[in-house]
Design a protein around this motif. Structure first.
Motif, mmCIF file in Angstrom:
data_model
loop_
_atom_site.group_PDB
_atom_site.id
_atom_site.type_symbol
_atom_site.label_atom_id
_atom_site.label_comp_id
_atom_site.label_asym_id
_atom_site.label_seq_id
_atom_site.Cartn_x
_atom_site.Cartn_y
_atom_site.Cartn_z
ATOM 1 N N THR A 1 0.841 -1.206 0.000
ATOM 2 C CA THR A 1 0.000 0.000 0.000
ATOM 3 C C THR A 1 0.867 1.243 0.000
ATOM 4 O OG1 THR A 1 -0.189 -0.088 2.403
ATOM 5 C CG2 THR A 1 -1.978 -1.065 1.141
ATOM 6 N N ALA A 2 1.988 1.207 0.702
ATOM 7 C CA ALA A 2 2.881 2.363 0.716
ATOM 8 C C ALA A 2 3.377 2.652 -0.696
ATOM 9 C CB ALA A 2 4.058 2.112 1.643
ATOM 10 N N THR A 3 3.738 1.603 -1.441
ATOM 11 C CA THR A 3 4.187 1.797 -2.817
ATOM 12 C C THR A 3 3.076 2.404 -3.660
ATOM 13 O OG1 THR A 3 5.538 -0.161 -2.528
ATOM 14 C CG2 THR A 3 5.216 0.618 -4.775
ATOM 15 N N LEU A 4 1.893 1.806 -3.547
ATOM 16 C CA LEU A 4 0.771 2.301 -4.348
ATOM 17 C C LEU A 4 0.519 3.784 -4.080
ATOM 18 C CD1 LEU A 4 -1.682 -0.701 -3.950
ATOM 19 C CD2 LEU A 4 -0.635 0.066 -6.083
ATOM 20 N N ASN A 5 0.601 4.152 -2.808
ATOM 21 C CA ASN A 5 0.321 5.548 -2.476
ATOM 22 C C ASN A 5 1.414 6.492 -2.959
ATOM 23 O OD1 ASN A 5 -2.247 5.625 -1.199
ATOM 24 N ND2 ASN A 5 -1.363 4.502 0.525
ATOM 25 N N ASN A 6 2.512 5.951 -3.445
ATOM 26 C CA ASN A 6 3.575 6.800 -3.974
ATOM 27 C C ASN A 6 3.503 6.972 -5.477
ATOM 28 O OD1 ASN A 6 5.347 7.922 -2.090
ATOM 29 N ND2 ASN A 6 5.988 5.868 -1.481
ATOM 30 N N LEU A 7 2.626 6.206 -6.124
ATOM 31 C CA LEU A 7 2.687 6.161 -7.581
ATOM 32 C C LEU A 7 1.905 7.280 -8.268
ATOM 33 C CD1 LEU A 7 2.482 2.319 -8.107
ATOM 34 C CD2 LEU A 7 4.483 3.789 -8.026
ATOM 35 N N ALA A 8 0.890 7.813 -7.591
ATOM 36 C CA ALA A 8 0.049 8.821 -8.247
ATOM 37 C C ALA A 8 0.900 9.979 -8.757
ATOM 38 C CB ALA A 8 -1.023 9.319 -7.283
ATOM 39 N N VAL A 9 1.828 10.430 -7.932
ATOM 40 C CA VAL A 9 2.640 11.586 -8.317
ATOM 41 C C VAL A 9 3.494 11.264 -9.536
ATOM 42 C CG1 VAL A 9 4.345 13.231 -7.540
ATOM 43 C CG2 VAL A 9 2.704 12.302 -5.925
#
Lengths: 721, 245
Positions: free
Chosen positions: A215-223
């Motif tokens: 989830t931490a990775t996913l939350n970094n991808l939008a940017v």
């Protein structure tokens, strides 16, 4: 700040805490305080190093420290960070890596502008490689910080948007690197970023990634997707190839299930965020399709859970399970590694089946309408999908399908249908080997299905339910606005139907008719466990009505009258039937109860009471007795006498009884004589004629009322003397 | 700091837990933040319960405005975030219809809230990291509705994590009424206790073993703790994601 006498660790920590509080309240001191504490941060005492790492991280993330101040501080802190990054303490490392994520873009920008800072850049590079080494080995908390650091490095070392209007001048990217920089080589930086991005994205596909890290990775991808268009396709592809439900094969513990849902939801929000930021972007179609697929898998998961809970013994599970495990491997036209199930079956341009193949025996509706050749497709149970999604899919495919394809498909189905109708007589089923068909046959031969009759409700519950519904009805009446009795009367007269609309009157009729006409017969006592409990619903409603009416008898007079009238009517009707002969008449009983309850509250001029007495269906003897007592109450004499008067003039059937009472009063209560005389004169002059007054005075016989006035003064004298 | 439009007074809102003396980090390794739609009922109930247990806690709402029930469903009382105080709302509603608003519990709720902090705050306007009395950041955000959780995760994505600091965002689904808020508040306290216990255990282990790092932060244990909590509180469906400030 290091005192010469070396005070205790606690005292020094307290001092440091005070320093921190100072910069919190006034950030202008921040650079000064940080510089002052730097030597302490690298001291041998681990508490200080812990505190220092946290303070460093806080400094470079704090929005109250200006960017310029941060940049100049960053230049001074690299040595400290290099030393701290060697620590084995997870707490320190977490802060150090977090700090580096903030510092990296600053240093990068600085080096861009200062071509000769090789030393600085080398330090930063070695910090970077140390952190990247940590990434795999470190505990989860540090890993989270590393992921962020890598995201920052990827952002810095890749190309941003080429559209000059969208460029954020605070955004550091490869675009910030000037041409022919001696230290920064664009191709190698770019290559490093690509490699790091791949490593970051591989987290999503590794077998043993923890949900925390995922989830931490996913939350970094939008940017990255939004601000680095060249990288967007790769990232999106990785996100869409990520299957949050890959744990579905593992034992379905609470944690597994919860984690799958959390990961799915995080993917969903990420994709929605991207969709919203660029609703006309190139990936919109793919993303929304993927969102639908996720929805579908989620529905399957919840179905599997409910199945597990529901029937552990169900044998047929095998079939559906096989179908489930088969589906992910089922035809996946474009990318094979996509583990999420393929889009559900739509009438794809399959050639229509030869009709003779299917008319050999009884068939299910599903078979009739399935044109798919692929067995996995044919096995797909469409009812697993939520209805709204099915509607979406059907509408979508109807829009996009070629008319000829649709026509051939329809024609094929029609042929089949006709063929079945011709061969209506069911043949013995051929051994097709398809288990699913057998199952369907069984279903087809089951015949009509009836719901089993409901369980009888226990009397106690029944009774409670009845009480609740009655309460509810009363509360409805309560909620209507109280309008005056005059306005309330319906203008329709006899044409009015009881309870024709749901207003106050309608509900009133409903309630008063419940005990009298609706459930009047229900007088059997309920059987409770400890013997017989005498309880009649009708009586219960009566009791409620009684309480309701007497609580505000002036406001509810109409209800009281309506009710008692209904009781009277019911008494009469019941009296004509066989079983009603022994029934206790209710009207008189309740009339008296109501009267008993309201009598104490009557006032001297209670016209409403008089009207009520006039309108109730029957006047029991007891009521007249009570009115007589009213006459004896000096306060309410007037009311009593007036009521008698009223009854005598407007209800002839009780006139004689009223006169009996008045005559009696006339004889026994000299105080009242004057008032009673008028009435007696009118309806029972004989009483006056014969009567000798108890106190000895004689009364003259007066024939005709005309002379009454002449006598009055005499009588008045008698009374007053 | 994108996404922040309206300036709010830093430190204007009091965190009740920190008012009663020094709260050392050792006692409370985790700082919490509760979030619901209007920062009135669920998040404030949880705010109260957590601060009574001495946890460092702040609270927010994710809605566009503070919406409270009015005389009818189409006439809600609407206030703006960050400006109208609980006290002002309390006094206004009391003057409007004291019977209605004490019967539906609004006055009681506002009275409770005005003793906790000054005014409802909007999540999207929170300047993370700006010191508020004591702290500017939290370690765990607990939302009380899936919609709010979505909004928080989405907002954190849009903010582009200027602090680079990990944060656990947990949803605990609570229906928006007084009774459920109380139950939910208890659930949230239990969750905070369990997370804090895990964090202390990890910290203690770090101290004792000293040498090599072996799960020395609470982060790795959140899934396990959350699953345990969910089994204890099956009626409060949970969601969780690790995001960044």
């Amino acid at each position: 700040m290091a005192a010469p006498q070396q005070p205790s660790v606690e005292a020094q920590l307290q001092q440091l805490g005070q320093a921190r509080e100072l910069v919190m309240s006034d950030p202008t001191y921040w650079p000064q305080v940080l510089q002052g504490t730097l030597p302490i941060i690298t001291s041998p005492v681990i508490e200080f190093r812990r505190w220092g790492a946290d303070f460093l991280a806080e400094t470079f993330s704090s929005p109250v420290v200006t960017t310029d101040a941060k940049q100049s501080l960053a230049l001074q802190c690299l040595d400290t960070l290099l030393r701290l990054v060697e620590e084995p303490d997870a707490g320190i490392l977490k802060s150090v890596v977090q700090c580096c994520a903030s510092v990296y873009p600053m240093i990068f920008r600085y080096v861009c502008q200062n071509r000769n800072e090789a030393d600085l850049w080398n330090k930063m590079s070695s910090l970077k490689s140390k952190i990247l080494n940590l990434w795999d080995a470190a505990p989860v908390g540090v890993n989270l910080a590393c992921i962020k650091f890598v995201q920052r490095v990827v952002l810095v070392q890749s190309r941003g948007t080429t559209d000059p209007r969208l460029v954020d001048k605070f955004d550091t990217s490869l675009g910030s690197v000037p041409a022919a920089h001696p230290l920064l080589s664009l191709p190698s930086l770019d290559a490093e970023a690509q490699g790091l991005l791949d490593r970051l994205l591989s987290i999503l596909h590794e077998e043993n990634s923890e949900p925390t890290v995922i989830t931490a990775t996913l939350n970094n991808l939008a940017v990255i997707i939004k601000t680095r268009p060249p990288l967007a396709p790769k990232v999106l592809m990785a996100v869409m190839n990520f299957n949050p439900f890959s744990g579905i094969g593992k034992p379905l513990t609470t944690q597994n299930r919860l984690m799958m849902l959390c990961m799915e939801k995080t993917v969903r929000i990420l994709l929605m965020n991207i969709l919203r930021s660029n609703p006309n972007g190139p990936h919109v179609g793919k993303i929304s399709m993927h969102l639908q697929r996720l929805q579908q898998s989620k529905a399957e998961l919840s179905e599997q859970i409910s199945k597990k809970r529901g029937a552990a013994f169900q044998q047929d599970n095998d079939i559906s399970k096989r179908a489930k495990t088969e589906r992910p491997i089922a035809p996946q036209p474009v990318v094979t590694p996509i583990p999420t199930p393929p889009p559900p079956q739509v009438p794809t341009p399959t050639p229509p089946q030869p009709t003779q193949q299917v008319i050999t025996g009884p068939m299910s509706l599903a078979q009739l309408f399935t044109l798919a050749t692929d067995p996995a497709m044919a096995l797909f149970d469409g009812t697993q999908l939520p209805l709204d999604m099915v509607v979406q899919i059907v509408l979508g495919s109807l829009y996009s399908i070629k008319p000829e394809t649709l026509n051939t498909a329809t024609a094929a189905i029609r042929d089949r249908y006709n063929a079945i109708q011709v061969k209506f007589a069911p043949l013995p089923s051929p051994a097709t080997g398809q288990e699913i068909i057998k199952e369907d046959e069984v279903q087809l031969q089951l015949g009509e299905y009836r719901l089993p009759p409901p369980q009888p409700i226990p009397p106690e519950q029944l009774r409670q339910a009845a009480i609740d519904s009655i309460d509810r009805m009363f509360s409805i009446i309560e909620n209507f606005e109280k309008i005056s009795l005059i306005n309330r009367k319906s203008k329709l007269g006899v044409n009015r139907l009881a309870a024709s609309n749901w207003d106050r009157e309608g509900w009133t009729s409903m309630i008063v008719r419940l005990p009298t006409r609706g459930i009047y017969a229900d007088t059997q006592p309920f059987k409770t466990e400890d013997g017989e409990d005498k309880f009649s619903l009708a009586d219960l409603i009566r009791e409620r009505l009684f309480k309701y009416v007497t609580a505000d008898f002036r406001g509810c007079m109409d209800i009281a009258v309506a009710w008692l009238n209904e009781e009277w009517y019911n008494d009469k009707v019941q009296a004509q039937t066989e079983e009603g002969k022994n029934r206790e008449p209710q009207c008189e009983k309740w009339t008296m109860k109501v009267m008993d309850a309201i009598f104490p509250f009557l006032e001297a001029k209670d016209r409403l009471f008089m009207r009520m007495v006039a309108e109730i269906p029957e006047i029991p003897k007891g009521l007249l007795e009570k009115i007589k007592l009213l006459c004896l109450d000096p306060d309410r004499t007037h009311l009593g006498l007036n009521t008698f008067h009223y009854l005598a003039s407007l209800r002839p059937p009780v006139r004689e009884q009223c006169m009996d009472y008045l005559e009696d009063l006339y004889k026994t209560q000299p105080d009242l004589r004057k008032q009673i005389m008028k009435m007696l004169q009118k309806w029972r002059p004989t009483a006056l004629a014969i009567e000798g007054s108890p106190d000895g005075t004689t009364t003259l016989t007066v024939p005709g009322s005309g002379t009454a006035a002449a006598i009055t003064p005499t009588h008045e004298q008698v009374v007053s003397s | 700091m994108a996404a922040v439009q309206e300036p709010i007074q830093p430190g204007a809102t009091a965190v009740s837990s920190s008012s009663d003396g020094l709260v050392t980090e050792e006692d409370f390794p985790l700082k919490f933040c509760t979030v619901c739609a209007s920062n009135q009922n669920r998040s404030m109930e949880a705010h109260l319960i957590l601060s009574l247990a001495k946890y460092p806690v702040i609270s927010f709402g994710t809605g566009s405005a503070v919406r409270l029930p009015g005389p009818s469903i189409d006439k809600p009382n609407i206030y703006s975030f960050n400006s109208t105080t609980y006290d002002e709302m309390y006094r206004e509603l009391k003057s409007k219809d004291p019977r209605l608003y004490s019967a539906n519990g609004l006055l009681g709720m506002l009275d409770r809230n005005r003793h906790i902090k000054a005014r409802p705050e909007r999540w999207q306007d929170w300047k993370v990291g700006v010191p508020r009395l004591n702290e500017g950041v939290v370690d765990v955000v607990i939302t009380c509705e899936e919609r709010c959780w979505d909004a928080v995760i989405d907002d954190l994505m849009n903010r582009n994590s200027p602090l680079n600091r990990p944060v656990h965002v947990i949803n605990v689904d609570i229906k928006d009424n007084h009774e459920e808020a109380i139950v939910g508040g208890r659930g949230i306290l239990d969750l905070a206790n369990m997370l804090t216990r895990a964090a202390k255990e990890e910290r203690k282990r770090a101290k004792e073993e000293g040498r090599k790092f072996e799960r020395e932060s609470v982060d790795g244990r959140v899934p396990e703790v959350l699953a345990m909590w969910q089994e204890k509180w099956p009626n409060l469906p949970a969601l969780w994601s690790v995001s960044y400030f």
